[in-house]
Scaffold this active site. Structure first.
Site, mmCIF file in Angstrom:
data_model
loop_
_atom_site.group_PDB
_atom_site.id
_atom_site.type_symbol
_atom_site.label_atom_id
_atom_site.label_comp_id
_atom_site.label_asym_id
_atom_site.label_seq_id
_atom_site.Cartn_x
_atom_site.Cartn_y
_atom_site.Cartn_z
ATOM 1 N N ASN A 57 3.232 21.025 -44.196
ATOM 2 C CA ASN A 57 3.307 22.232 -45.019
ATOM 3 C C ASN A 57 4.755 22.522 -45.395
ATOM 4 O O ASN A 57 5.677 22.319 -44.604
ATOM 5 C CB ASN A 57 2.642 23.441 -44.338
ATOM 6 C CG ASN A 57 3.149 23.744 -42.952
ATOM 7 O OD1 ASN A 57 3.576 22.856 -42.235
ATOM 8 N ND2 ASN A 57 3.103 25.012 -42.579
ATOM 9 N N GLU A 70 -2.229 19.335 -46.089
ATOM 10 C CA GLU A 70 -3.283 18.466 -46.615
ATOM 11 C C GLU A 70 -3.025 18.127 -48.078
ATOM 12 O O GLU A 70 -3.120 16.974 -48.503
ATOM 13 C CB GLU A 70 -4.657 19.150 -46.496
ATOM 14 C CG GLU A 70 -5.115 19.431 -45.077
ATOM 15 C CD GLU A 70 -4.655 20.775 -44.535
ATOM 16 O OE1 GLU A 70 -3.551 21.247 -44.929
ATOM 17 O OE2 GLU A 70 -5.375 21.345 -43.706
ATOM 18 N N CYS A 105 -7.674 25.066 -44.767
ATOM 19 C CA CYS A 105 -7.948 26.291 -45.526
ATOM 20 C C CYS A 105 -8.908 25.974 -46.680
ATOM 21 O O CYS A 105 -9.137 24.806 -47.037
ATOM 22 C CB CYS A 105 -6.657 26.914 -46.041
ATOM 23 S SG CYS A 105 -5.991 26.116 -47.514
ATOM 24 N N CYS A 108 -7.515 23.830 -49.602
ATOM 25 C CA CYS A 108 -7.398 22.403 -49.253
ATOM 26 C C CYS A 108 -8.772 21.742 -49.210
ATOM 27 O O CYS A 108 -8.936 20.600 -49.644
ATOM 28 C CB CYS A 108 -6.698 22.242 -47.908
ATOM 29 S SG CYS A 108 -4.941 22.604 -48.009
HETATM 30 N N1 THU Z 1 -1.491 25.632 -43.707
HETATM 31 C C1 THU Z 1 -1.664 24.296 -43.920
HETATM 32 O O1 THU Z 1 -0.696 23.540 -44.094
HETATM 33 N N2 THU Z 1 -2.926 23.817 -43.936
HETATM 34 C C2 THU Z 1 -4.041 24.578 -43.784
HETATM 35 O O2 THU Z 1 -5.134 24.098 -44.017
HETATM 36 C C3 THU Z 1 -3.900 25.942 -43.287
HETATM 37 C C4 THU Z 1 -2.572 26.563 -43.510
HETATM 38 C C5 THU Z 1 -0.131 26.163 -43.718
HETATM 39 C C6 THU Z 1 0.194 27.021 -44.912
HETATM 40 C C7 THU Z 1 1.339 27.858 -44.375
HETATM 41 O O3 THU Z 1 2.542 27.123 -44.553
HETATM 42 C C8 THU Z 1 1.062 27.963 -42.887
HETATM 43 O O4 THU Z 1 0.105 26.964 -42.589
HETATM 44 C C9 THU Z 1 0.528 29.306 -42.471
HETATM 45 O O5 THU Z 1 -0.557 29.665 -43.234
#
Ligand code: THU
Length: 168
Positions: A57, A70, A105, A108
């Site tokens: 992320n 993702e 999420c 994604c």
């Molecule tokens: N995040 C992801 O990288 N993948 C997910 O499926 C859930 C959330 C990240 C986004 C943000 O940078 C941090 O987690 C907190 O939400």
């Protein structure tokens, strides 16, 4: 489906493949840029042609502009191929620092659904709190982090809207 012309996909990874996929996601987590949430995520995808790609992320000060691990991994994977030669994706792993493991999420899931088949499995790794993870390699973290939650794409996004729904 954006998959290649090969007829079937083996979604059942052997233990060596799962280990490589998981280690890539755990290692990618160390590249997360998340100064605003302090919530690190790493993700990895394994393709039919043996490619293993990962992402983390990446946040920015303007919060909605950031990207999840993702989609950070998936978009460059897709962009490596000339259309329509995208290989099928055999599996995905996601790694976070919480327990039970976090899942992908909704945004994604929808993007993954575009490029991953409904039977593809997502391996979600977390960190059981009983361990001290400081200084551990990704390989060692995998050994001590606890079992992943495993769900198929179809289970994660039931009754989904996908590419075929626009082919009428
Ligand atoms: N995040 C992801 O990288 N993948 C997910 O499926 C859930 C959330 C990240 C986004 C943000 O940078 C941090 O987690 C907190 O939400």
């Amino acid at each position: 489906m954006a998959g290649s012309s090969s007829t079937s996909t083996n979604f059942d990874l052997n233990s060596t493949e799962i280990k490589s996929l998981a280690t890539a996601a755990i290692a990618a987590k160390t590249h997360a840029y998340c100064p605003y949430s302090n919530f690190r995520v790493g993700a990895s995808f394994l393709t039919n042609d043996g490619k293993l790609v990962s992402g983390a992320n990446v946040e920015v000060a303007s919060t909605p502009v950031g990207i999840c691990a993702e989609r950070c991994a998936l978009a460059p994977l897709v962009a490596q191929y000339e259309r329509p030669h995208m290989p099928r994706i055999r599996a995905c792993a996601v790694s976070t620092d919480i327990w039970p493991p976090a899942s992908c999420c909704g945004m994604c899931r929808q993007m993954m659904r575009e490029f991953c088949e409904l039977d593809m499995k997502v391996y979600m790794y977390g960190r059981q709190e009983s361990q001290n993870y400081k200084g551990l390699s990704a390989e060692r973290e995998l050994e001590v982090c606890g079992e992943p939650a495993v769900m198929t794409m179809g289970e994660m996004l039931p009754m989904s809207f996908g590419p075929n729904d626009l082919k009428h």
